[in-house]
Motif scaffolding. Structure first.
Motif, PDB file in Angstrom:
ATOM      1  N   ASP A   1       7.008   2.155   1.865  1.00  9.14           N
ATOM      2  CA  ASP A   1       7.649   1.748   3.118  1.00  9.14           C
ATOM      3  C   ASP A   1       6.762   0.833   3.963  1.00  9.14           C
ATOM      4  O   ASP A   1       6.932   0.726   5.168  1.00  9.14           O
ATOM      5  N   MET A   2       5.813   0.187   3.292  1.00 11.26           N
ATOM      6  CA  MET A   2       5.022  -0.835   3.987  1.00 11.26           C
ATOM      7  C   MET A   2       5.398  -2.215   3.447  1.00 11.26           C
ATOM      8  O   MET A   2       5.942  -2.345   2.362  1.00 11.26           O
TER       9      MET A   2
ATOM     10  N   ARG B   1      -1.228   5.838   5.291  1.00 11.37           N
ATOM     11  CA  ARG B   1       0.061   5.426   4.709  1.00 11.37           C
ATOM     12  C   ARG B   1       0.011   5.504   3.193  1.00 11.37           C
ATOM     13  O   ARG B   1       0.944   5.971   2.542  1.00 11.37           O
ATOM     14  N   ASN B   2      -1.083   5.000   2.638  1.00 13.99           N
ATOM     15  CA  ASN B   2      -1.256   4.996   1.183  1.00 13.99           C
ATOM     16  C   ASN B   2      -1.274   6.414   0.612  1.00 13.99           C
ATOM     17  O   ASN B   2      -0.880   6.643  -0.533  1.00 13.99           O
TER      18      ASN B   2
ATOM     19  N   ASP C   1      -3.915   2.380   7.199  1.00 18.23           N
ATOM     20  CA  ASP C   1      -3.491   2.006   5.843  1.00 18.23           C
ATOM     21  C   ASP C   1      -3.830   3.097   4.832  1.00 18.23           C
ATOM     22  O   ASP C   1      -3.045   3.357   3.904  1.00 18.23           O
TER      23      ASP C   1
ATOM     24  N   LEU D   1      -9.018   3.213  -0.224  1.00 19.62           N
ATOM     25  CA  LEU D   1      -8.061   2.289  -0.837  1.00 19.62           C
ATOM     26  C   LEU D   1      -8.601   1.624  -2.092  1.00 19.62           C
ATOM     27  O   LEU D   1      -7.848   1.053  -2.872  1.00 19.62           O
TER      28      LEU D   1
ATOM     29  N   LEU E   1       0.812  -1.223   0.000  1.00 18.82           N
ATOM     30  CA  LEU E   1       0.000   0.000   0.000  1.00 18.82           C
ATOM     31  C   LEU E   1       0.839   1.265   0.000  1.00 18.82           C
ATOM     32  O   LEU E   1       0.344   2.346  -0.292  1.00 18.82           O
ATOM     33  N   ALA E   2       2.101   1.141   0.373  1.00 23.12           N
ATOM     34  CA  ALA E   2       3.018   2.285   0.402  1.00 23.12           C
ATOM     35  C   ALA E   2       4.424   1.718   0.253  1.00 23.12           C
ATOM     36  O   ALA E   2       4.687   0.569   0.626  1.00 23.12           O
TER      37      ALA E   2
END
Lengths: 169, 169
Positions: A49-50, B153-154, B150, B46, A46-47
């Motif tokens: 850095d994930m 972060r996304n 999430d 998302l 999802l990113a």
């Protein structure tokens, strides 16, 4: 009447891992139907850095087996985090469930008060067993199951909230 | 020694809602620093068929207060799901925590065995209270906290897993 430490951990983790297995099964079927490379989903994140999907599965496995090991004292199997296919990720889940199912209610005797210290470098939280389970292990476990679901939704795989909650009907 | 139904619900939900409040605070600060419109984050999602950040907060609120209402019998406040700003979402969280904190351990007497039936149209699961808490309410609650994380972060907001787990240091 109240809830035992076993009741709030082992069956909750096993149920969540079965949900995760079901989500992966649907992801694999989706990749096959669309003629796409399974690795595109397995490495999706999802990113930047994930962690990718594969690592969400590995961390859900670790969080459940290590927390049960810490609470019960029953040694958990070690895995190498080298899974790269849906079949290998399913095996990891199955092996984790086999360990969890092997730990008895009686192995949790006194686990509420057990001192647990974690070591993440500069982050070394300390807990009593019950606080560890309720404020660290369970939230951490569900994070990885929910994020695996979220990665698949973000990638267009036709799974939904009911897949995450599991079938009751 | 074991865990009461109150212990496995109220403080777990309150802690998760405080984590969510902290995540929203960091998201708001990020929007301000970047001169971006807060609504871009509040309405972020998302997947097209997933709920946006605002609704993840509303569902985390509902899942916690409705499950405590069902288990304890103490009526929960109703909210209109009309929050559109960070300040309003923070108020929603604060109001939810105030209700949760108002429910006493003694209100949960017998809640393990209480029959709970949900109604989502064609999906009408039935539970005993303890199964409801462990296999539905808690997984559902953490889903919305993790998915809020999430989404942020996304969207590039600098939050991380330790923000989700909450501070122990």
């Amino acid at each position: 009447m109240s809830l035992s430490m076993h009741r709030v951990s082992v069956p909750v983790f096993v149920r969540g891992l079965k949900v995760l297995s079901d989500l992966l099964g649907k992801a694999e079927a989706y990749a096959e139907q669309h003629g796409s490379v399974p690795d595109a989903l397995i490495s999706a994140r999802l990113a930047d850095d994930m962690l990718p999907l594969s690592a969400q599965v590995q961390r859900a496995s670790d969080t459940s087996k290590l927390s049960v090991e810490r609470l019960s004292g029953v040694p958990a199997p070690k895995f190498e985090d080298n899974e790269t296919s849906f079949a290998q990720l399913q095996q990891r889940i199955a092996d984790t469930i086999a360990y969890l199912d092997s730990v008895a209610e009686s192995d949790f005797a006194g686990s509420e008060a057990r001192a647990i210290k974690l070591n993440f470098g500069s982050f070394q939280p300390e807990f009593k067993g019950d606080d560890y389970l309720l404020t660290f292990a369970l939230p951490n476990f569900f994070f990885h199951i929910a994020t695996a679901h979220d990665i698949l939704r973000n990638q267009g795989v036709p799974v939904g909230k009911r897949d995450y909650l599991g079938a009751y009907a």
